[in-house]
Design an enzyme around this catalytic site. Structure first.
Site, short mmCIF file in Angstrom:
data_model
loop_
_atom_site.label_atom_id
_atom_site.label_comp_id
_atom_site.label_asym_id
_atom_site.label_seq_id
_atom_site.Cartn_x
_atom_site.Cartn_y
_atom_site.Cartn_z
N MET A 44 0.85 -1.17 0.00
CA MET A 44 0.00 0.00 0.00
C MET A 44 0.90 1.24 0.00
O MET A 44 1.39 1.65 1.05
CB MET A 44 -0.91 -0.03 1.23
N PRO A 45 1.16 1.84 -1.15
CA PRO A 45 2.03 3.02 -1.20
C PRO A 45 1.38 4.27 -0.60
O PRO A 45 0.20 4.56 -0.84
CB PRO A 45 2.27 3.23 -2.70
#
Length: 61
Positions: free
Chosen positions: A1-2
């Site tokens: 999850m950036p």
């Protein structure tokens, strides 16, 4: 999850920030092979007088 954090001096319109977030999301999705739904962009509007590189206040412009 950036998570992508962008610090900018105040002054950009809401439309500019929306465009920036969308384009950053596109690039991160393509390069990191991450689904767009997993990318979170944070845009922090910094008031003048809150950034001091090398101990000196940085002004807009």
């Amino acid at each position: 999850m950036p998570f992508v954090k962008i610090d900018l001096f105040e002054g950009r319109s809401q439309e500019q920030k929306i465009q920036l977030a969308r384009e950053v999301t596109e690039v991160v999705s393509r390069v990191a092979k991450a689904p767009k739904e997993a990318i979170h962009v944070f845009i922090n509007d910094m008031p003048e007088g809150t950034y001091y590189p090398h101990g000196e206040m940085k002004k807009k412009g």
